[in-house]
Scaffold this motif. Structure first.
Motif, PDB file in Angstrom:
ATOM      1  N   ALA A 260      53.027  -3.739   9.426  1.00 54.55           N
ATOM      2  CA  ALA A 260      51.677  -4.207   9.724  1.00 54.55           C
ATOM      3  C   ALA A 260      50.621  -3.235   9.193  1.00 54.55           C
ATOM      4  N   THR A 261      50.911  -1.947   9.284  1.00 52.06           N
ATOM      5  CA  THR A 261      50.009  -0.934   8.722  1.00 52.06           C
ATOM      6  C   THR A 261      49.970  -1.029   7.210  1.00 52.06           C
ATOM      7  N   ALA A 262      51.129  -1.189   6.607  1.00 46.47           N
ATOM      8  CA  ALA A 262      51.235  -1.216   5.151  1.00 46.47           C
ATOM      9  C   ALA A 262      50.528  -2.412   4.544  1.00 46.47           C
ATOM     10  N   LEU A 292      53.927   2.795   2.309  1.00 45.98           N
ATOM     11  CA  LEU A 292      55.035   1.857   2.143  1.00 45.98           C
ATOM     12  C   LEU A 292      54.727   0.916   0.983  1.00 45.98           C
ATOM     13  N   PRO A 293      55.591   0.850  -0.036  1.00 45.78           N
ATOM     14  CA  PRO A 293      55.241   0.135  -1.271  1.00 45.78           C
ATOM     15  C   PRO A 293      55.513  -1.369  -1.217  1.00 45.78           C
ATOM     16  N   LEU A 294      54.793  -2.087  -0.355  1.00 49.65           N
ATOM     17  CA  LEU A 294      54.950  -3.536  -0.337  1.00 49.65           C
ATOM     18  C   LEU A 294      54.661  -4.118  -1.716  1.00 49.65           C
ATOM     19  N   ALA A 297      54.471  -9.906  -3.814  1.00 52.95           N
ATOM     20  CA  ALA A 297      55.125 -11.051  -3.187  1.00 52.95           C
ATOM     21  C   ALA A 297      55.238 -10.861  -1.682  1.00 52.95           C
ATOM     22  N   GLU A 298      55.581  -9.653  -1.255  1.00 56.64           N
ATOM     23  CA  GLU A 298      55.707  -9.375   0.173  1.00 56.64           C
ATOM     24  C   GLU A 298      54.350  -9.414   0.865  1.00 56.64           C
ATOM     25  N   TRP A 299      53.343  -8.859   0.221  1.00 54.36           N
ATOM     26  CA  TRP A 299      52.003  -8.855   0.806  1.00 54.36           C
ATOM     27  C   TRP A 299      51.515 -10.283   1.020  1.00 54.36           C
TER      28      TRP A 299
END
Length: 311
Positions: A260-262, A292-294, A297-299
């Motif tokens: 959630a922070t990332a 954290l390297p989101l 696609a993940e974001w």
């Protein structure tokens, strides 16, 4: 912990901040444990306000518990806010010269320090006289009581009005932002879509404005679902979002709060995340989201799972 030089300042700051609005009733040992846990995680930036804990209560509790030496004080960025005035009939706002200068003096006395690193105007004062704000800022700066200035919950127009008179750079704008409370991001994604509620501009384009003017956005309530409606993490009201968060947390071997922070720290606007928790373990977990390297696609998967439209 990812750090950067805060634009408009000489301060090297972390992108995760320890908010101290809930420490008024904590013991000395608990306050020290919380702050030391944050320091161990690389968080050397604390966020206060004159109103937190009532009449500088949290500022005073911090100072009494920490008893910082001058050298220890110099290692920490202390930010506070002023402008909200509680009363029997409810809140009001006051950006007058006398109020701002008086509240800074009160914060300095409560914190046991000679200066604030950053002072933010807490919420927009409908009766603001920007000339008075400018005079207050000039006197506070020349007296060495405040190093840098910023705002909180301000629109681009409100900032421009201040900048017409204020000579110091406004270096930060503290705004509510979380995956679920993200109108300042979501509106831009759905711009020019008639009939879509998400397309309604409620923030005056504040995200792009701050990026264009080197004003760092500080995200408050980064885990709240709405305006103090409870956290979304683990909430049965957000099953799809939590399923994605939990899967990514497992993949990155971090707690869900780090994901959630990332989601905020991944944004290229280089925002700061202001934590409100008093639980040391949650501070440690959130700090793991600093860099954290989101992936894109993940974001976007998190964004969609939170209920936002990606047209």
């Amino acid at each position: 912990m990812k750090t950067f030089t805060l634009p408009g300042t000489e301060l090297v700051v972390p992108n995760v901040v320890l908010g101290l609005m809930r420490i008024a009733e904590m013991s000395d040992d608990d306050v020290r444990h919380l702050v030391r846990t944050a320091r161990d995680a690389g968080i050397d930036f604390v966020d206060h306000a004159d109103i937190y804990g009532g009449d500088h209560g949290c500022e005073r509790r911090f100072a009494e518990a920490m008893r910082l030496t001058p050298s220890q004080r110099a290692e920490i960025v202390i930010q506070s806010k002023a402008g909200i005035v509680p009363g029997a009939g409810g809140l009001r706002y006051d950006f007058s010269y006398d109020h701002l200068v008086g509240q800074v003096d009160g914060s300095l006395a409560a914190l046991g320090t000679d200066y604030l690193d950053i002072l933010l105007l807490h919420r927009p004062d409908a009766l603001v006289e920007p000339e008075e704000v400018a005079r207050a800022f000039d006197d506070l700066a020349s007296a060495g009581k405040v190093r840098y200035f910023g705002v909180s919950n301000h629109t681009p127009g409100q900032i421009e009005l201040l900048k017409k008179y204020v000579t110091q750079p406004l270096v930060a704008n503290q705004l509510q932002l979380s995956i679920t409370h993200a109108s300042l991001i979501a509106q831009g994604v759905s711009a020019n879509m008639a009939g879509e509620d998400q397309a309604v501009d409620r923030d005056g384009g504040v995200l792009d404005y701050c990026r264009l003017h080197d004003i760092t956005i500080q995200a408050w309530s980064p885990f709240q679902a709405g305006f103090f409606t409870g956290v979304f993490l683990g909430s049965p009201d957000h099953p799809e979002l939590n399923a994605v968060i939990d899967r990514l947390a497992a993949a990155y071997d971090v707690p869900p709060i780090a994901v959630a922070t990332a989601w905020i720290t991944r944004h290229p606007a280089q925002m700061q995340v202001v934590l409100g928790t008093t639980t040391p373990e949650r501070v440690t977990g959130a700090a793991q989201g600093s860099d954290l390297p989101l992936t894109r696609a993940e974001w976007y998967e998190l964004f969609r799972a939170a209920g936002h439209l990606v047209p």
